[in-house]
Design a protein around this motif. Structure first.
Motif, PDB file in Angstrom:
ATOM      1  N   VAL A  95       0.848  -1.200   0.000  1.00 16.10           N
ATOM      2  CA  VAL A  95       0.000   0.000   0.000  1.00 16.10           C
ATOM      3  C   VAL A  95       0.880   1.244   0.000  1.00 16.10           C
ATOM      4  O   VAL A  95       0.673   2.171  -0.793  1.00 16.10           O
ATOM      5  N   LEU A  96       1.871   1.268   0.873  1.00 17.27           N
ATOM      6  CA  LEU A  96       2.748   2.432   0.965  1.00 17.27           C
ATOM      7  C   LEU A  96       3.491   2.659  -0.345  1.00 17.27           C
ATOM      8  O   LEU A  96       3.570   3.787  -0.838  1.00 17.27           O
ATOM      9  N   ARG A  97       4.013   1.609  -0.933  1.00 19.38           N
ATOM     10  CA  ARG A  97       4.733   1.723  -2.206  1.00 19.38           C
ATOM     11  C   ARG A  97       3.839   2.329  -3.283  1.00 19.38           C
ATOM     12  O   ARG A  97       4.256   3.216  -4.026  1.00 19.38           O
ATOM     13  N   SER A  98       2.577   1.890  -3.361  1.00 18.85           N
ATOM     14  CA  SER A  98       1.687   2.414  -4.408  1.00 18.85           C
ATOM     15  C   SER A  98       1.406   3.902  -4.208  1.00 18.85           C
ATOM     16  O   SER A  98       1.361   4.670  -5.175  1.00 18.85           O
ATOM     17  N   LEU A  99       1.243   4.331  -2.961  1.00 17.02           N
ATOM     18  CA  LEU A  99       0.998   5.746  -2.694  1.00 17.02           C
ATOM     19  C   LEU A  99       2.244   6.584  -2.977  1.00 17.02           C
ATOM     20  O   LEU A  99       2.159   7.675  -3.550  1.00 17.02           O
ATOM     21  N   LEU A 100       3.400   6.080  -2.582  1.00 16.52           N
ATOM     22  CA  LEU A 100       4.637   6.826  -2.793  1.00 16.52           C
ATOM     23  C   LEU A 100       4.980   6.939  -4.279  1.00 16.52           C
ATOM     24  O   LEU A 100       5.505   7.971  -4.711  1.00 16.52           O
ATOM     25  N   GLU A 101       4.688   5.909  -5.049  1.00 14.44           N
ATOM     26  CA  GLU A 101       4.932   5.986  -6.494  1.00 14.44           C
ATOM     27  C   GLU A 101       4.133   7.125  -7.112  1.00 14.44           C
ATOM     28  O   GLU A 101       4.635   7.848  -7.981  1.00 14.44           O
ATOM     29  N   ARG A 102       2.909   7.293  -6.669  1.00 13.83           N
ATOM     30  CA  ARG A 102       2.067   8.389  -7.169  1.00 13.83           C
ATOM     31  C   ARG A 102       2.697   9.741  -6.835  1.00 13.83           C
ATOM     32  O   ARG A 102       2.756  10.646  -7.676  1.00 13.83           O
ATOM     33  N   CYS A 103       3.169   9.886  -5.613  1.00 14.11           N
ATOM     34  CA  CYS A 103       3.800  11.147  -5.196  1.00 14.11           C
ATOM     35  C   CYS A 103       5.116  11.374  -5.924  1.00 14.11           C
ATOM     36  O   CYS A 103       5.448  12.509  -6.281  1.00 14.11           O
ATOM     37  N   ASP A 104       5.862  10.302  -6.145  1.00 12.50           N
ATOM     38  CA  ASP A 104       7.133  10.421  -6.876  1.00 12.50           C
ATOM     39  C   ASP A 104       6.898  10.920  -8.301  1.00 12.50           C
ATOM     40  O   ASP A 104       7.629  11.785  -8.790  1.00 12.50           O
ATOM     41  N   ARG A 105       5.888  10.374  -8.967  1.00  7.34           N
ATOM     42  CA  ARG A 105       5.584  10.814 -10.337  1.00  7.34           C
ATOM     43  C   ARG A 105       5.263  12.300 -10.384  1.00  7.34           C
ATOM     44  O   ARG A 105       5.603  12.993 -11.340  1.00  7.34           O
ATOM     45  N   ALA A 106       4.619  12.807  -9.328  1.00  7.61           N
ATOM     46  CA  ALA A 106       4.269  14.227  -9.263  1.00  7.61           C
ATOM     47  C   ALA A 106       5.426  15.074  -8.733  1.00  7.61           C
ATOM     48  O   ALA A 106       5.352  16.301  -8.765  1.00  7.61           O
ATOM     49  N   GLY A 107       6.485  14.427  -8.237  1.00  4.29           N
ATOM     50  CA  GLY A 107       7.624  15.156  -7.694  1.00  4.29           C
ATOM     51  C   GLY A 107       7.362  15.764  -6.326  1.00  4.29           C
ATOM     52  O   GLY A 107       7.981  16.763  -5.958  1.00  4.29           O
ATOM     53  N   ASP A 108       6.452  15.167  -5.565  1.00  8.14           N
ATOM     54  CA  ASP A 108       6.035  15.736  -4.279  1.00  8.14           C
ATOM     55  C   ASP A 108       6.604  14.963  -3.085  1.00  8.14           C
ATOM     56  O   ASP A 108       6.577  13.729  -3.070  1.00  8.14           O
ATOM     57  N   PRO A 109       7.059  15.671  -2.054  1.00  9.95           N
ATOM     58  CA  PRO A 109       7.462  15.002  -0.817  1.00  9.95           C
ATOM     59  C   PRO A 109       6.239  14.523  -0.042  1.00  9.95           C
ATOM     60  O   PRO A 109       5.111  14.964  -0.290  1.00  9.95           O
ATOM     61  N   VAL A 110       6.489  13.631   0.911  1.00  9.37           N
ATOM     62  CA  VAL A 110       5.426  13.084   1.751  1.00  9.37           C
ATOM     63  C   VAL A 110       5.868  13.230   3.208  1.00  9.37           C
ATOM     64  O   VAL A 110       7.015  12.955   3.547  1.00  9.37           O
ATOM     65  N   ARG A 111       4.949  13.668   4.050  1.00 14.31           N
ATOM     66  CA  ARG A 111       5.208  13.820   5.491  1.00 14.31           C
ATOM     67  C   ARG A 111       4.253  12.916   6.270  1.00 14.31           C
ATOM     68  O   ARG A 111       3.172  12.574   5.799  1.00 14.31           O
ATOM     69  N   LEU A 112       4.660  12.588   7.486  1.00 11.51           N
ATOM     70  CA  LEU A 112       3.811  11.806   8.386  1.00 11.51           C
ATOM     71  C   LEU A 112       4.290  12.018   9.804  1.00 11.51           C
ATOM     72  O   LEU A 112       5.367  12.564  10.027  1.00 11.51           O
ATOM     73  N   ASN A 113       3.467  11.599  10.742  1.00 11.22           N
ATOM     74  CA  ASN A 113       3.943  11.489  12.115  1.00 11.22           C
ATOM     75  C   ASN A 113       3.579  10.114  12.627  1.00 11.22           C
ATOM     76  O   ASN A 113       2.577   9.522  12.243  1.00 11.22           O
ATOM     77  N   VAL A 114       4.458   9.589  13.467  1.00 10.28           N
ATOM     78  CA  VAL A 114       4.312   8.265  14.044  1.00 10.28           C
ATOM     79  C   VAL A 114       4.596   8.398  15.535  1.00 10.28           C
ATOM     80  O   VAL A 114       5.397   9.249  15.944  1.00 10.28           O
ATOM     81  N   LEU A 115       3.922   7.605  16.344  1.00  3.42           N
ATOM     82  CA  LEU A 115       4.146   7.655  17.783  1.00  3.42           C
ATOM     83  C   LEU A 115       5.563   7.194  18.120  1.00  3.42           C
ATOM     84  O   LEU A 115       6.079   6.259  17.501  1.00  3.42           O
TER      85      LEU A 115
END
Length: 148
Positions: A95-115
């Motif tokens: 799931v993560l790989r598929s979402l990140l591929e979409r962001c990579d194609r658009a040239g966009d960074p991704v942020r998150l927070n984790v406990l």
């Protein structure tokens, strides 16, 4: 690897997502002294927006969810929960790989927070996320777009 699918979330998914959130976050929130059985569910209900949320299904059944919300300078990966019995099966990575591929194609960074102390942090690090800042409860991470 287990076969999974993503479908758009709807308002009708909020209770299932809230329950899964309570189960998945319980150990980490208890360790941090922050678990409140009502609050953990209500915080999700109060902020649930199905617009950018996808439900993860395995064999047609609810298995988890993930949201990818646009912001001014990046996408925010939020509400990424997977049923405990399916963790470690490769679904989260897929799931993560598929979402990140979409962001990579658009040239966009991704942020998150984790406990802090969450084992989920290892998943994010394997996919290129690095620590940006920390609070006593959260670790904020960012991933620059990969070159495609």
């Amino acid at each position: 690897m287990v076969r999974w699918e993503l479908r758009p979330a709807s308002g009708a998914d909020v209770d299932a997502v809230a329950e899964l959130r309570a189960v998945v976050l319980r150990a980490d929130l208890e360790r941090l002294g922050r678990y409140d059985e009502r609050r953990v569910r209500q915080r999700l209900r109060d902020g649930f927006d199905p617009t950018h949320t996808r439900v993860i299904e395995v064999e047609g059944a609810f298995a988890g969810c993930v949201a990818l919300r646009p912001a001014a300078d990046a996408w925010w990966l939020e509400h990424f929960y997977l049923a405990p019995g399916l963790q470690g099966s490769g679904i989260g990575s897929g799931v993560l790989r598929s979402l990140l591929e979409r962001c990579d194609r658009a040239g966009d960074p991704v942020r998150l927070n984790v406990l802090r102390g969450s084992p989920a942090r290892r998943l994010y690090e394997r996919h290129g996320f690095t620590v940006e800042t920390r609070t006593p409860v959260d670790v904020f991470m960012v991933r620059a777009p990969a070159r495609t």
